[in-house]
Design an enzyme around this catalytic site. Structure first.
Site, short mmCIF file in Angstrom:
data_model
loop_
_atom_site.label_atom_id
_atom_site.label_comp_id
_atom_site.label_asym_id
_atom_site.label_seq_id
_atom_site.Cartn_x
_atom_site.Cartn_y
_atom_site.Cartn_z
N ASN A 214 1.71 5.16 -14.78
CA ASN A 214 0.98 4.58 -13.66
C ASN A 214 0.62 5.73 -12.73
O ASN A 214 1.45 6.25 -12.00
CB ASN A 214 1.88 3.56 -12.94
CG ASN A 214 1.20 2.91 -11.76
OD1 ASN A 214 0.06 3.25 -11.42
ND2 ASN A 214 1.88 1.97 -11.13
N ARG B 297 -1.50 1.93 -16.74
CA ARG B 297 -1.93 0.90 -15.78
C ARG B 297 -3.26 1.34 -15.19
O ARG B 297 -3.39 2.46 -14.68
CB ARG B 297 -0.89 0.77 -14.67
CG ARG B 297 -1.34 -0.19 -13.60
CD ARG B 297 -0.30 -0.34 -12.53
NE ARG B 297 -0.76 -1.36 -11.60
CZ ARG B 297 -0.70 -1.23 -10.28
NH1 ARG B 297 -0.19 -0.15 -9.73
NH2 ARG B 297 -1.14 -2.20 -9.50
N HIS C 189 -2.73 -7.32 -9.36
CA HIS C 189 -1.35 -7.68 -9.74
C HIS C 189 -1.33 -8.60 -10.96
O HIS C 189 -0.36 -9.32 -11.19
CB HIS C 189 -0.60 -8.45 -8.62
CG HIS C 189 -0.25 -7.64 -7.40
ND1 HIS C 189 -0.15 -8.21 -6.16
CD2 HIS C 189 0.02 -6.32 -7.24
CE1 HIS C 189 0.18 -7.28 -5.27
NE2 HIS C 189 0.28 -6.12 -5.91
N ARG D 152 -1.62 -4.76 5.21
CA ARG D 152 -2.98 -5.30 5.10
C ARG D 152 -3.09 -6.67 5.77
O ARG D 152 -2.16 -7.47 5.73
CB ARG D 152 -3.39 -5.47 3.63
CG ARG D 152 -3.42 -4.17 2.88
CD ARG D 152 -3.97 -4.40 1.46
NE ARG D 152 -3.57 -3.30 0.60
CZ ARG D 152 -2.97 -3.44 -0.58
NH1 ARG D 152 -2.72 -4.63 -1.07
NH2 ARG D 152 -2.65 -2.37 -1.26
N ASP E 172 8.67 -3.34 6.50
CA ASP E 172 9.76 -3.69 5.59
C ASP E 172 10.47 -4.93 6.14
O ASP E 172 10.89 -4.95 7.30
CB ASP E 172 10.72 -2.50 5.50
CG ASP E 172 11.76 -2.69 4.40
OD1 ASP E 172 12.46 -3.74 4.41
OD2 ASP E 172 11.86 -1.82 3.53
N VAL F 208 10.01 -8.46 -1.95
CA VAL F 208 10.37 -9.50 -0.99
C VAL F 208 10.77 -10.78 -1.72
O VAL F 208 11.80 -11.40 -1.42
CB VAL F 208 9.19 -9.79 -0.02
CG1 VAL F 208 9.58 -10.84 1.01
CG2 VAL F 208 8.71 -8.51 0.65
N GLY F 209 9.97 -11.19 -2.69
CA GLY F 209 10.22 -12.44 -3.40
C GLY F 209 11.57 -12.45 -4.11
O GLY F 209 12.24 -13.49 -4.18
N GLU G 219 6.45 -4.99 -14.64
CA GLU G 219 5.10 -4.65 -15.08
C GLU G 219 5.13 -3.60 -16.19
O GLU G 219 4.28 -3.62 -17.07
CB GLU G 219 4.29 -4.15 -13.87
CG GLU G 219 3.92 -5.30 -12.94
CD GLU G 219 3.38 -4.85 -11.59
OE1 GLU G 219 4.20 -4.49 -10.72
OE2 GLU G 219 2.17 -4.85 -11.42
P1 AMP Z 1 7.60 -3.81 -3.75
O1 AMP Z 1 6.23 -3.44 -3.26
O2 AMP Z 1 7.60 -4.92 -4.75
O3 AMP Z 1 8.40 -2.61 -4.21
O4 AMP Z 1 8.39 -4.41 -2.49
C1 AMP Z 1 8.74 -3.60 -1.39
C2 AMP Z 1 9.15 -4.47 -0.23
O5 AMP Z 1 10.24 -5.33 -0.61
C3 AMP Z 1 9.70 -3.72 0.97
O6 AMP Z 1 8.66 -3.28 1.83
C4 AMP Z 1 10.56 -4.77 1.67
O7 AMP Z 1 9.78 -5.51 2.59
C5 AMP Z 1 10.97 -5.70 0.55
N1 AMP Z 1 12.40 -5.60 0.25
C6 AMP Z 1 13.02 -4.74 -0.56
N2 AMP Z 1 14.36 -4.96 -0.56
C7 AMP Z 1 14.58 -6.00 0.26
C8 AMP Z 1 15.75 -6.72 0.70
N3 AMP Z 1 16.96 -6.41 0.27
N4 AMP Z 1 15.56 -7.73 1.57
C9 AMP Z 1 14.33 -8.06 2.01
N5 AMP Z 1 13.21 -7.42 1.64
C10 AMP Z 1 13.32 -6.41 0.79
#
Ligand code: AMP
Length: 395
Positions: free
Chosen positions: A9, A90, A179, A240, A281, A330-331, A383
């Site tokens: 990637n 990717r 995505h 964003r 975050d 986040v999810g 992914e």
């Molecule tokens: P990603 O782009 O999928 O790597 O997600 C990154 C984002 O996940 C970060 O900016 C956080 O907002 C969120 N994140 C990561 N770890 C946690 C956690 N333990 N609790 C809540 N949010 C998290």
């Protein structure tokens, strides 16, 4: 010996990679080259529990990949012995051309280049990564896996902007989504985990990372998604805006004297949760909310309001809802956001069991109560594995 796929990637100043065993669904090694072209670069290579770091200037992507191959030689696993049968790349924008993975040849490279105006930050970088990887690994097929492919066949009603038709056609203005590899992987995995037939399911996937998107998947086919011409549309994201009245652009240009580039930067990099609360975050955001910060409270509420709105909209688009799946940073990790995203949606049959929902999820898990009309799940996305499997399927 088992076949492996090297997944690459390539970003404008970075290369992420993973050596994947697609049959076992595991990563044999992974890593990251950062700050390419800057005075101080960094390479991190992981194999099992072992992490090797190099602080070194990396002149360009070619040098970055050469450092990566030398780390594979020194630290392992040896690429020569790993039976690498393909390299999967990717690629962000496949436009109207690709609805699945494709083996890279000169025509494919030219098409990716031609699509660069639609993804100026990504396609040129993806292309560079493919070119240097083909030089370093000339004997294996290279396969491009597009972020937009899963949404290539969105129905016209979801893909078309209500814009003058000639202008839209001339400038390829339509909704391409993004995505897609993750949405396809997660919707398919959710059906597997539930032991149900994908063909019969109406699924909403919420991919909530720093970038965030929602999709409506009916019978395994994407019928709507929240990202549009670019990844700016849709959900509130880390930095964003997501959905916003386009007239805000005219207003700021006319009354704040902002240039198009400044507004682009504002909408993509200084808005979303960051613009509303100062942090992007969710962990920091929850700390601010707990400390009584009112802007943080509003920011979190705007974020989850948008999620509820999309779940409802996509249930309407599909004529009902069977599965709701959360994924990405986040999810997968934020139980507060998950609970808030479904608040008040009992009328749709959407419910979460607080105990099942509690905490971070490393594995897929159903978090709705037994017997609920809609199965709500957390499904960690992968992914790289999806790209590796799609690359292998092209051979
Ligand atoms: P990603 O782009 O999928 O790597 O997600 C990154 C984002 O996940 C970060 O900016 C956080 O907002 C969120 N994140 C990561 N770890 C946690 C956690 N333990 N609790 C809540 N949010 C998290």
């Amino acid at each position: 010996m088992t076949d492996t796929v090297l997944v690459i990637n390539s970003g404008s100043s970075s290369i992420k990679y993973q050596l994947v065993d697609p049959a076992a669904g595991t990563a044999l090694a992974s890593g990251l080259v950062e700050r390419i072209g800057e005075p101080a670069g960094r390479v991190v290579h992981k194999q099992g529990a072992q992490t090797t770091e190099r602080e070194t200037a990396v002149a360009d992507h070619g040098e970055g990949l050469r450092i990566v191959t030398s780390l594979f030689d020194e630290v392992g696993p040896s690429l020569a012995e790993a039976n690498v049968v393909a390299v999967g790349h990717r690629v962000v924008m496949g436009g109207r051309y690709y609805d699945g993975p494709v083996r890279v040849d000169e025509d494919v490279l030219a098409t990716i280049e031609r699509l660069s105006p639609l993804a100026p930050l990504h396609n040129p970088a993806n292309l560079t990564g493919i070119r240097v990887a083909r030089e370093l690994f000339p004997d294996v097929p290279h396969v491009a896996v597009f972020d937009t492919a899963f949404f290539r066949n969105l129905p016209d009603d979801a893909a078309t902007y209500a814009l003058d038709r000639e202008v839209a056609e001339q400038y390829s203005v339509r909704r391409y989504g993004a995505h897609g590899t993750s949405h396809q992987y997660v919707s398919t995995r959710a059906a597997e985990i539930l032991g149900r037939d994908l063909a019969e399911l109406r699924t909403v996937v919420l991919h909530l990372g720093n970038g965030a998107s929602a999709s409506a998947v009916k019978g395994g086919h994407a019928v709507d998604t929240s990202m549009g011409l670019t990844p700016l549309e849709g959900l509130v994201m880390g930095t964003r805006t997501g959905d916003i009245d386009p007239a805000v652009v005219f207003h700021l240009a006319r009354n704040a004297g902002m240039s198009i580039d400044e507004i682009d930067d504002l909408f993509n990099k200084r808005s979303g949760l960051k613009g509303l609360t100062g942090v992007n975050d969710l962990r920091e955001l929850h700390d601010l909310v707990a400390a009584g910060d009112s802007a943080a409270r509003v920011g979190l509420d705007v974020y989850t309001h948008r999620l509820r709105k999309y779940i409802g909209a996509y249930a309407a688009v599909m004529g009902g809802l069977d599965v709701l799946a959360f994924t990405a940073g986040v999810g997968e990790n934020d139980d507060v956001v998950r609970a808030d995203a479904v608040r008040g949606l009992e009328f749709l049959g959407v419910q979460i069991d607080p105990e099942l929902n509690a905490g971070r999820m490393k594995e897929a898990k159903v978090i709705s109560p037994a017997g609920a009309r809609v199965a709500v799940l957390v499904v960690p996305t992968n992914e790289e594995l999806a790209i590796a499997r799609q690359a292998l399927a092209q051979l």
